[in-house]
Design an enzyme around this catalytic site. Structure first.
Site, PDB file in Angstrom:
ATOM      1  CB  CYS A 344      -0.961  -0.034   1.182  1.00  0.00           C
ATOM      2  SG  CYS A 344      -2.051  -1.434   1.036  1.00  0.00           S
ATOM      3  CD  GLU A 345       4.514   3.297   1.338  1.00  0.00           C
ATOM      4  OE1 GLU A 345       4.707   4.408   0.769  1.00  0.00           O
ATOM      5  OE2 GLU A 345       4.628   3.103   2.538  1.00  0.00           O
TER       6      GLU A 345
END
Ligand SMILES: *Cc1c(COP(=O)(O)O)cnc(C)c1O
Length: 421
Positions: A344-345
């Site tokens: 989640c980046e």
């Protein structure tokens, strides 16, 4: 040159199909070629011919896998280490202490004690304060520490800012102009024997000019010191030579050209030379093997979501690095895609608008040139397992680091006030 080749339509590492490893070990997984590492070690050794008996101290941080270290130890390489942990790994892999150079900008007292007890070949000092601490520790044990200063020659290496180490503003070494005074000062410190000098201006260098400039400056320093009456015995020229990542770009200078330049610059030097190659030895000896989890349409190009992520291979996020991405069973059909991991980046992006083999869910792919600064920098971010590492040697292969699940490295103990059943 490496030993990852397409045969009968599928990618092999030496004699082993990568699909076989994926089936047995799962993905993502790092796969290393013994033959490629040994070849690079040999090519470098022969390129440094005519330079006496140089010490080739492999930079452990590039790939500290115990099996990789043992392979290189058997090939006669020493080690350049930057922590107590790396000293222990190098020794455990069979690298003799007298082939270990201890670099590192913040050596702790505990690490110095360990290195002294082992008897490393040289401490590359980064500051006067460090020299004083080492002097006190060595004296208290009745030992003498062989030292050199790492000098900062103030040359720009022309590489990525995050791997440039030899400009005046960088945290590494002492300014080369201050070196004569520094050597004069440590001559009066007990427990230190000033035997050498060291320089390392950066990594993934694609031009020899800055290296040559740095070495010329070191040569000038050596003659200045000689005229002050200090005859050094060791000149450590660091590492940093780049490797090709992108076949569409000009290849960086190879070891032969590097060797010729070193012979030219050091012709009149008397010192034993030390080299600290990392990436050059292991960079293209490894791939990261991964599988397509899912394909998702994108505003411009489709997203190929793979099961490797930035926690496994952080180089694209950290250094804007470019890794070639190939299908394990390429069809010749090409498309343009964005290759991303599941973390989640937004930075968990391996490639944007990449022209590459077309793939579908479940297909295997590799990130090439992933032997250096790859598994070494992996983490468990997003509570993902640590990626396993596999070493291939001819038609044999084995897992040399197992997949490590987060649950196995997180202490299960709760704070005493919680009383979780
Ligand atoms: C990282 C490092 C190296 C190795 O650099 P490569 O670019 O991998 O060759 C050598 N010496 C020192 C002091 C380093 O920090």
């Amino acid at each position: 040159m490496d030993h990852f080749e397409i045969r009968n339509g599928e990618l092999f590492c030496e004699e082993v199909p990568l699909a076989e490893i994926a089936a047995a070990v799962g993905t993502p997984a790092y796969v290393y070629s013994t033959a490629t590492m040994l070849r690079h070690a040999e090519v470098l050794k022969s390129s440094l011919g005519g330079l006496g008996d140089p010490l080739i101290a492999y930079a452990v941080k590039a790939n500290p896998n115990p099996a990789v270290l043992a392979t290189l130890a058997q090939a006669g390489l020493g080690a350049d280490v930057v922590s107590g942990g790396e000293i222990q790994r190098a020794r455990a892999a069979g690298i003799p202490a007298d082939r270990i150079v201890f670099s590192g900008v913040g050596k702790t007292a505990e690490e110095m004690r360990l290195a002294l007890a082992e008897g490393v070949y040289q401490f590359n000092l980064e500051s006067m304060a460090e020299a004083e601490t080492l002097s006190a520790i060595a004296t208290s044990r009745g030992l003498t520490a062989p030292v050199g200063f790492r000098v900062n020659p103030d040359v720009s290496a022309g590489t990525h800012a995050k791997i440039t180490t030899g400009i005046a503003e960088s945290k590494f070494g002492i300014a080369i102009g201050e070196a004569p005074a520094a050597y004069a000062h440590i001559a009066n410190l007990p427990g230190l024997s000033a035997q050498g000098v060291a320089v390392h201006i950066g990594s993934q260098l694609t031009d020899l000019a800055p290296l040559e400039q740095a070495f010329v400056r070191v040569g000038d320093l050596l003659s200045d010191l000689r005229s002050q009456g200090l005859e050094l015995r060791v000149a450590d020229l660091g590492g940093g030579l780049g490797v090709p990542y992108n076949p569409d770009l000009p290849a960086p200078p190879g070891p032969q050209e590097y060797g010729e330049m070193v012979r030219r610059v050091t012709r009149d030097w008397k010192e034993r030379l030390v080299f600290e190659p990392g990436r050059l030895i292991v960079g293209n000896a490894g791939v990261l093997l991964s599988r397509v989890v899912r394909i998702k349409p994108g505003a411009v190009h489709p997203f190929l979501i793979v099961d490797a992520a930035m926690n496994d291979l952080i180089r694209p996020a950290l250094y804007d690095a470019w890794h070639q991405i190939d299908g394990v069973r390429p069809t010749g059909d090409r498309w343009i895609a964005n290759v991303v991991g599941p973390v989640c980046e937004s930075g968990d992006t391996f490639a944007t608008a990449r022209v590459m083999d077309r793939m579908v869910e479940g297909d295997l792919l590799v990130f090439r040139t992933a032997g250096a600064y790859a598994a070494a920098m992996s983490s468990t971010y997003n509570s993902r397992p640590l990626t396993p590492e596999v070493l291939v040697n001819g038609d044999r292969w084995c897992v040399v680091r197992p997949r490590v699940d987060v649950i196995d490295i997180c202490p299960a103990d709760q704070p005493p006030w919680m009383n979780v059943p």
